[in-house]
Motif scaffolding. Structure first.
Motif, PDB file in Angstrom:
ATOM      1  N   LEU A   8       0.864  -1.180   0.000  1.00  0.00           N
ATOM      2  CA  LEU A   8       0.000   0.000   0.000  1.00  0.00           C
ATOM      3  C   LEU A   8       0.896   1.224   0.000  1.00  0.00           C
ATOM      4  N   VAL A   9       0.632   2.155  -0.908  1.00  0.00           N
ATOM      5  CA  VAL A   9       1.457   3.363  -1.020  1.00  0.00           C
ATOM      6  C   VAL A   9       0.620   4.544  -0.537  1.00  0.00           C
ATOM      7  N   TRP A  10       1.009   5.101   0.614  1.00  0.00           N
ATOM      8  CA  TRP A  10       0.250   6.170   1.253  1.00  0.00           C
ATOM      9  C   TRP A  10       0.874   7.529   0.973  1.00  0.00           C
ATOM     10  N   GLU A  27      -2.540   0.716   7.449  1.00  0.00           N
ATOM     11  CA  GLU A  27      -2.206   2.139   7.450  1.00  0.00           C
ATOM     12  C   GLU A  27      -0.793   2.383   7.984  1.00  0.00           C
ATOM     13  N   VAL A  28      -0.253   3.539   7.613  1.00  0.00           N
ATOM     14  CA  VAL A  28       1.042   3.988   8.131  1.00  0.00           C
ATOM     15  C   VAL A  28       0.838   5.350   8.795  1.00  0.00           C
ATOM     16  N   PHE A  29       1.806   5.720   9.658  1.00  0.00           N
ATOM     17  CA  PHE A  29       1.694   6.987  10.379  1.00  0.00           C
ATOM     18  C   PHE A  29       3.085   7.461  10.787  1.00  0.00           C
ATOM     19  N   ARG A  30       3.322   8.752  10.531  1.00  0.00           N
ATOM     20  CA  ARG A  30       4.583   9.343  10.992  1.00  0.00           C
ATOM     21  C   ARG A  30       4.448   9.643  12.492  1.00  0.00           C
ATOM     22  N   GLY A  31       4.714   8.625  13.288  1.00  0.00           N
ATOM     23  CA  GLY A  31       4.363   8.677  14.703  1.00  0.00           C
ATOM     24  C   GLY A  31       5.474   9.170  15.614  1.00  0.00           C
ATOM     25  N   GLY A  32       6.670   9.430  15.092  1.00  0.00           N
ATOM     26  CA  GLY A  32       7.761   9.964  15.914  1.00  0.00           C
ATOM     27  C   GLY A  32       8.445  11.080  15.165  1.00  0.00           C
ATOM     28  N   CYS A  33       8.080  12.323  15.488  1.00  0.00           N
ATOM     29  CA  CYS A  33       8.481  13.503  14.707  1.00  0.00           C
ATOM     30  C   CYS A  33       9.117  14.550  15.602  1.00  0.00           C
ATOM     31  N   CYS A  34      10.230  15.114  15.159  1.00  0.00           N
ATOM     32  CA  CYS A  34      10.915  16.189  15.882  1.00  0.00           C
ATOM     33  C   CYS A  34      10.694  17.523  15.182  1.00  0.00           C
ATOM     34  N   SER A  40       5.220   3.486   2.042  1.00  0.00           N
ATOM     35  CA  SER A  40       4.552   2.214   1.769  1.00  0.00           C
ATOM     36  C   SER A  40       4.458   1.364   3.016  1.00  0.00           C
ATOM     37  N   SER A  41       3.398   0.547   3.076  1.00  0.00           N
ATOM     38  CA  SER A  41       3.365  -0.555   4.034  1.00  0.00           C
ATOM     39  C   SER A  41       3.174  -1.845   3.248  1.00  0.00           C
ATOM     40  N   MET A  94      -5.546   2.828  15.955  1.00  0.00           N
ATOM     41  CA  MET A  94      -4.865   3.161  14.706  1.00  0.00           C
ATOM     42  C   MET A  94      -4.894   4.667  14.486  1.00  0.00           C
ATOM     43  N   TYR A  95      -3.728   5.240  14.195  1.00  0.00           N
ATOM     44  CA  TYR A  95      -3.611   6.613  13.696  1.00  0.00           C
ATOM     45  C   TYR A  95      -2.980   6.496  12.316  1.00  0.00           C
TER      46      TYR A  95
END
Lengths: 242, 242, 242, 242
Positions: free
Chosen positions: A129-131, B177-184, A171-172, B154-155
């Motif tokens: 999956l390409v997000w 799903e994917v998530f940018r869950g660790g951001c500086c 992607s995932s 899920m986020y």
């Protein structure tokens, strides 16, 4: 009009019947056809391959190329260093570069990025999956969120690249891995887009959304300026008042 | 020594038995305990909650706080604007901020980042994998790759944030799903780390790897300088030669 | 065609004869004329000012605005918070924003960037040189290197902004200070360009190279997508397969 | 303790009396002395020079080096490619690199950054001011704003580098030029700091503020992790559950 040269290693297609069945005109042929389908008169496309003299990338070809797409895998080492230098110089002077899938390990991408470009991988034909993480980016225009690719090779983090200037896609995979698969970089005056979908074992370059991404990327990477690699000029005091 | 103030909304814990069962000392209590467990004498921790006067964040508390962690969800609107201003000013002056999970929608994070901070979500208790994309980052030190969280909310992308200064973690979920869950981010002199794992319905803050991340982040966000929000000084010609 | 709304505070021009002498049609009038001169049929320009109802920025005006330019200085506090919210929402949804000179302290820029936006300053009419540090950036196309502005207010570092997504111009001043005077940011779907030249006491917006920069920036900031501020949708498992 | 190896080309110092007068122990000697003066027991310093076997950079030296500083100018071409590869690999594995002044054109920096690293220059001994644009950055701690260097070679934009991950210092020169003279990059696990002050014709490395910057940078660039250059491992499905 964007002048694109689609470069293909063209080894798997000649040596493996299964790949030839998917890409009878070569992967470069499929990529070129997709660009023409989506960009029409806004693009002119030629192809070049490893087995041609100078890999089809003589200086006059590069001079007439706005954007070069690069797919290579099994024969990275057979690419002549002099051609890599020539491509690199063209890119610093403004030519765009689209590095596709296994081109993460191409000489030209490693030279431009300065890192190992290593990654994890697994080829079992799982769903990718390409997000889109930057929906306002020109490369994401009209692209479904997510792109569903039924079967692909897995590319997973850690991907050893510099922090991208802009991250467009992540992607995932069915196995749970993630990958920064759509990354923008600028080097010199040239724009680089790395895009990970596209293993030779799957018909990824026939996927409408993938064609859309490549068409968008070709427009995006077209040069705003074009010139030689800058050298280091001596600048007399007040030269700018002359 | 890093002086951390752990701020908790402390509403779910009081109102929902299931949450109280997971976090008998409140989520803030669990977060504080984790920091002490992993940082020992290198940290001093206090807690503050919404129901306290000034939400427990009087000026003298902020003045003695190097890093503020923030968990809120259902009561974002009850946070007083004057306290948000005070926290924002402290942060611009150098105080670190760790914004946790549903704090993506906190007043302070939205004020610091300037975007909507919206995202997709689904709360069915699915597996989250937290992948490190910058293994050399101090916040990733000693963190397993990936962190496996058996059940989480899920986020998912698109997460409407500015391009992070540094991206450390990307999560994937069982649903794909994917998530940018660790951001500086840096704003003024203050360092911000947004970290997405940590819904109230799951024992995420008891997970050793999550404790490790928060401990690393507290160290990373500790101020290098601390002062007032800068104003705009008039600067006479050659002032720097004085 | 890019639809630009040029917003002007329009206070100095009415109250100070010296400013009126430089900008008889207001600073907004000069900026609008420059855009028309350099973009021709590729642009439609309207103006709006502080003294108009809703500061000339009713919702229907913003809905028909691709790019909003903002010049304000002495009356930042008189800008209604509701209008700022409306502009901010339009920007997150895709509208471009060009924040000019003293708009570093405008409510809208501070809200979008989340920092104090403070800087050093000195108004003695000294020479400013504007140097391009990203010659391949679309905003730098056709811009002399450096732009020579004979007399300007000095703006100097430290400029308290987030690290720009792209830095295009750096200024130096006769007194030796430097300033990151051409900075790109993205917030939501909206592109922001902050450009520092343009104090009311000097005819900066009549300078051909400054007109060129603003014309380039208007094109660059035009939206690629346009929509509402995203909210946070619940996403059932496998929603993307529907 | 940070283990620093100070590498010096050591050609100007041997061939030019004027340089030897400024740097009787070589430029590498002065840089090493400054690090010891400012870091004391927190650092151990050794030096290495071009004329030594393997340029003093055998594998065991790199293995025991946390941070390598690099000053070269007239003899960039004499640096052996095998040594450059070795340094590059160490850096990708975590070793820090401080590239100083004319090392903008060193093989190692060009290889790591992937651009031409060209710039404008003029050597007339004019005043350089070094302005901090990120006062909260560890490399700026305790550094005067601006640093005043009475006489230096001018380095001016355009500097052909990738957009830095963090920009810390911008210089201006008496002639009006500006230069991004303090830039942070990460490549692999290694941190790179390019710092422009330091021509051989001027006593820049005896300047207290320059010593402070280099000491700060040595601390900042010390590795958080150290290992081999990552390769591309095959990852069986669910490998992370093992």
């Amino acid at each position: 009009m964007v002048r694109v040269t689609v470069w293909g290693e063209n080894v798997h297609e000649r040596n493996e019947e299964a790949v030839r069945a998917i890409y009878p005109d070569g992967m470069h042929g499929a990529i070129a056809a997709g660009l023409k389908e989506y960009l029409g008169d806004a693009v002119s496309v030629r192809t070049a391959t490893l087995d041609q003299p100078e890999h089809g990338l003589a200086q006059d070809v590069l001079d007439a190329t706005d954007v070069l797409t690069w797919w290579g895998h099994i024969a990275h080492d057979q690419v002549d260093d002099a051609v890599v230098e020539r491509v690199h110089a063209a890119m610093l002077g403004g030519m765009g570069l689209l590095a596709l899938h296994s081109a993460h390990y191409s000489k030209i991408l490693k030279r431009a990025l300065g890192t190992s470009c290593s990654l994890r991988w697994r080829n079992v034909g799982e769903r990718e999956l390409v997000w889109t993480v930057n929906p306002a980016h020109p490369i994401a225009a009209g692209v479904p969120h997510p792109i569903v690719i039924d079967a692909q090779e897995m590319y997973g983090e850690h991907f050893d690249i510099p922090e991208p200037d802009e991250l467009v896609f992540i992607s995932s995979f069915a196995g749970g891995e993630v990958f920064r698969g759509g990354c923008c970089f600028q080097r010199g005056a040239g724009r680089i887009f790395y895009f990970s979908p596209g293993d030779q074992d799957y018909p990824v370059y026939h996927h409408p959304a993938i064609k859309r991404v490549l068409a968008n990327a070709a427009r995006w990477a077209a040069p705003r300026t074009r010139g030689p690699v800058p050298d280091a000029p001596n600048a007399p005091r007040d030269w700018y008042l002359a």
